[in-house]
Write an enzyme that holds these catalytic residues in place. Structure first.
Site, PDB file in Angstrom:
ATOM      1  N   SER A  44       0.776  -1.168  -0.059  1.00 27.97           N
ATOM      2  CA  SER A  44      -0.175   0.011   0.132  1.00 27.97           C
ATOM      3  C   SER A  44       1.092   1.090  -0.090  1.00 27.97           C
ATOM      4  CB  SER A  44      -0.944   0.007   1.079  1.00 27.97           C
ATOM      5  OG  SER A  44      -2.113   0.848   1.369  1.00 27.97           O
ATOM      6  N   ASP A 130      -9.177  -6.809  -4.035  1.00 29.92           N
ATOM      7  CA  ASP A 130      -8.619  -5.455  -3.386  1.00 29.92           C
ATOM      8  C   ASP A 130      -9.688  -4.396  -3.429  1.00 29.92           C
ATOM      9  OD1 ASP A 130      -7.276  -3.167  -2.327  1.00 29.92           O
ATOM     10  OD2 ASP A 130      -5.254  -4.155  -2.909  1.00 29.92           O
ATOM     11  N   HIS A 164      -7.135  -6.391   0.212  1.00 26.21           N
ATOM     12  CA  HIS A 164      -6.152  -5.474   0.351  1.00 26.21           C
ATOM     13  C   HIS A 164      -5.309  -5.941   1.702  1.00 26.21           C
ATOM     14  CE1 HIS A 164      -3.945  -1.464  -0.142  1.00 26.21           C
ATOM     15  NE2 HIS A 164      -3.971  -1.327   1.156  1.00 26.21           N
TER      16      HIS A 164
END
Length: 344
Positions: A44, A130, A164
């Site tokens: 991320s 995600d 995610h």
């Protein structure tokens, strides 16, 4: 309201204990590291930081692993662009424009000459489930890097039903669900091994019974900031390093990998979950790879504890003059025992 004498004594006692504990955190040590074998990765915002560090210091970095990230300078220094375009609508990203920004940065000496990336290796992962970062962003990362290195040096994994988070071999929540407690996904897939193996090649793979038997250490991040405390730049006073058994005695040449955690994945949010269970330590122990874990905290300008990929520390965030960038490079230089002077 005035404090009582007792209240003041308690306050000073707490401050004293805190200061004592802080000073008890040891300094980061140096090890016997092959300076040609330094790499980075992240998840991320950490993936964006890994890309930034790689591009800015490509002369010193041989590869990068990007998990749910975005291309270099995608945000343009704007949080609205970071969220709106880079995360949610990456199809709008102009990779050509980002390449021009990179070339400009190299021209002005803010990033290393881009030809240093020609032999590097990059691993890119985006889960199909995600819900935080649109998986198309990974395709843009691949397109960006394809301008600087052969396609054979870029490995993409876009076919795993992961939400995610950091995909692990056997730790965390369900792979296809958002595990906001730690952002570690049990996918029966070690992204840490896959990216490190792509970067270095020929690594021994861990299994579900592999244990990390090396030294897991805290270190003081304060000394890597010269103008202010780390918190001024949304960084913690404490970082982590994992030193494999084969590297602790400093008799063997080891490799160094910097692993950047994602938003809400630093010590302040998840304790030691990421630094202990993301999967890097086991791979490191089997293959003599030291793992450095710098830490970011939450501040008024960075409430989610993200690495700076949208300019909250200033306009030079993605250059060799950026505060976080400079601090991490000082950490890397300490670990590899470099005597070179780093200005910033």
């Amino acid at each position: 309201m005035a404090w009582s004498l007792t209240g003041r004594l308690v306050h000073y006692l707490v401050l004293g204990v805190c200061c004592t504990l802080l000073h008890a955190v040891p300094k980061l040590a140096s090890y016997n590291v092959d300076t040609a074998k330094v790499s980075v990765s992240g998840i991320s915002s950490g993936a964006c930081m890994a890309t930034q560090y790689h591009v800015v210091h490509s002369r010193e970095v041989m590869g990068a692993g990007i998990i749910a990230g975005a291309p270099f300078m995608c945000s343009g220094g704007l949080v609205a662009t970071a969220v709106g375009t880079c995360m949610k609508s990456p199809s709008l990203i102009s990779v050509t424009a980002l390449e021009a920004i990179t070339s400009s940065g190299a021209w002005f000496g803010n990033v290393d000459a881009t030809y240093h990336m020609k032999n590097d290796r990059v691993f890119i992962f985006d889960g199909t489930k995600d819900s935080v970062v649109n998986p198309v962003a990974g395709q843009k990362v691949a397109q960006y890097y394809g301008h600087y290195m052969p396609s054979s040096h870029i490995k993409t994994v876009f076919n795993i039903n992961a939400e995610h988070g950091m995909p692990t071999l056997n730790y965390g929540g369900a792979c296809d669900q958002l595990n906001s407690k730690t952002y570690l996904n049990n996918c029966n897939y070690s992204a840490a091994f896959q990216l490190l193996n792509h970067i270095y090649g020929g690594l021994q793979a861990p299994n579900s019974k592999t244990q990390a038997n090396g030294q897991f250490l805290q270190f003081n991040q304060d000394e890597f900031f010269h103008l202010a405390l780390p918190s001024a730049y949304s960084m913690d006073s404490v970082g982590y390093i994992y030193v494999p058994t084969g590297c602790a005695n400093k008799q063997h040449k080891c490799r160094l990998h910097v692993a950047f955690h994602g938003c809400k994945m630093g010590r302040m949010f998840v304790g030691e979950a990421y630094v202990r269970h993301a999967g890097y330590n086991e791979v490191g122990d089997l293959n003599n790879i030291i793992i450095l874990y710098p830490q970011v905290i939450s501040t008024a300008t960075n409430s989610q504890g993200c690495w700076d990929w949208f300019g909250y520390t200033g306009s030079l965030f993605a250059t060799n003059k950026g505060f976080q960038m400079t601090a991490v490079r000082r950490m890397v230089s300490r670990v590899i025992g470099s005597s070179s002077s780093i200005v910033g």
